[in-house]
Design a protein around this motif. Structure first.
Motif, PDB file in Angstrom:
ATOM      1  N   UNK A   1       0.801  -1.216   0.000  1.00 48.83           N
ATOM      2  CA  UNK A   1       0.000   0.000   0.000  1.00 48.83           C
ATOM      3  C   UNK A   1       0.836   1.268   0.000  1.00 48.83           C
ATOM      4  N   UNK A   2       1.983   1.217   0.654  1.00 45.84           N
ATOM      5  CA  UNK A   2       2.770   2.450   0.759  1.00 45.84           C
ATOM      6  C   UNK A   2       4.250   2.172   0.545  1.00 45.84           C
ATOM      7  N   UNK A   3       5.004   3.262   0.458  1.00 48.48           N
ATOM      8  CA  UNK A   3       6.423   3.126   0.141  1.00 48.48           C
ATOM      9  C   UNK A   3       7.260   2.600   1.296  1.00 48.48           C
ATOM     10  N   UNK A   4       6.781   2.748   2.529  1.00 50.13           N
ATOM     11  CA  UNK A   4       7.544   2.150   3.645  1.00 50.13           C
ATOM     12  C   UNK A   4       7.579   0.632   3.474  1.00 50.13           C
ATOM     13  N   UNK A   5       6.422   0.054   3.102  1.00 52.78           N
ATOM     14  CA  UNK A   5       6.365  -1.393   2.889  1.00 52.78           C
ATOM     15  C   UNK A   5       7.232  -1.793   1.699  1.00 52.78           C
ATOM     16  N   UNK A   6       7.234  -0.971   0.661  1.00 53.13           N
ATOM     17  CA  UNK A   6       8.043  -1.270  -0.525  1.00 53.13           C
ATOM     18  C   UNK A   6       9.538  -1.209  -0.193  1.00 53.13           C
ATOM     19  N   UNK A   7       9.925  -0.204   0.604  1.00 54.34           N
ATOM     20  CA  UNK A   7      11.338  -0.117   1.008  1.00 54.34           C
ATOM     21  C   UNK A   7      11.740  -1.356   1.800  1.00 54.34           C
ATOM     22  N   UNK A   8      10.845  -1.786   2.716  1.00 49.21           N
ATOM     23  CA  UNK A   8      11.145  -2.977   3.518  1.00 49.21           C
ATOM     24  C   UNK A   8      11.307  -4.195   2.619  1.00 49.21           C
ATOM     25  N   UNK A   9      10.465  -4.281   1.594  1.00 55.90           N
ATOM     26  CA  UNK A   9      10.539  -5.400   0.648  1.00 55.90           C
ATOM     27  C   UNK A   9      11.858  -5.357  -0.126  1.00 55.90           C
TER      28      UNK A   9
ATOM     29  N   UNK B   1       9.897   3.534  -8.570  1.00 57.98           N
ATOM     30  CA  UNK B   1      11.146   3.478  -7.808  1.00 57.98           C
ATOM     31  C   UNK B   1      11.965   4.753  -7.911  1.00 57.98           C
ATOM     32  N   UNK B   2      12.154   5.230  -9.145  1.00 56.01           N
ATOM     33  CA  UNK B   2      13.047   6.377  -9.347  1.00 56.01           C
ATOM     34  C   UNK B   2      12.593   7.606  -8.563  1.00 56.01           C
ATOM     35  N   UNK B   3      11.287   7.902  -8.597  1.00 52.54           N
ATOM     36  CA  UNK B   3      10.849   9.122  -7.899  1.00 52.54           C
ATOM     37  C   UNK B   3      10.812   8.964  -6.378  1.00 52.54           C
ATOM     38  N   UNK B   4      10.985   7.734  -5.895  1.00 56.49           N
ATOM     39  CA  UNK B   4      11.025   7.528  -4.447  1.00 56.49           C
ATOM     40  C   UNK B   4      12.449   7.353  -3.920  1.00 56.49           C
ATOM     41  N   UNK B   5      13.413   7.642  -4.772  1.00 53.54           N
ATOM     42  CA  UNK B   5      14.809   7.596  -4.343  1.00 53.54           C
ATOM     43  C   UNK B   5      15.359   9.009  -4.279  1.00 53.54           C
TER      44      UNK B   5
END
Length: 143
Positions: free
Chosen positions: A20-28, A111-115
């Protein structure tokens, strides 16, 4: 049979759509980094360091049976996860396929815009280096 780079990227996009959110994606991404096959210490050399990355990233390529196999490592956990994604797409592919593959999943999962800008530049540098290895192996095989 080898999965196509397109099929692998679609699978990655599907996996990321579960979060759902980028915190979960970062953890993944960090978890993916932990599962990265360890690069042999002999390949952790300056020659294998990706230029343009804020953290240290080593990528080693070997050719076997007309396909390129990559191993990598990084001293940063998030970067290690990012290179794990790239290796998943490119490792075990033929040089020509690697050169022709657009990394569409990077934009599709956002990914790119969240880095940070430096990490985004590092991502571009990693892709460029993987393609340089493919180019080197391809030209070696055509000579």
């Amino acid at each position: 049979m080898t999965m196509t780079t397109q099929a692998i990227q679609e699978a990655i996009v599907d996996e990321f759509s579960m979060f759902d959110d980028w915190m979960q994606r970062y953890e993944y991404i960090i978890e993916l980094g932990k599962s990265l096959p360890i690069i042999a210490d002999q390949y952790k050399t300056d020659a294998n360091i990706i230029k343009g990355c804020q953290s240290k990233v080593w990528v080693h390529a070997e050719e076997e049976g007309g396909k390129i196999w990559f191993t990598a490592d990084s001293d940063a956990i998030l970067t290690k996860g990012i290179i794990a994604l790239l290796i998943r797409v490119f490792s075990g592919q033929e040089p020509k396929v690697i050169l022709e593959t657009d990394t569409t999943f990077v934009d599709e999962i956002g990914l790119k815009e969240h880095l940070s800008p430096t990490r985004a530049n590092g991502l571009v540098s990693m892709i460029k280096q993987i393609k340089m290895y493919a180019l080197a192996f391809e030209s070696k095989n055509t000579n």
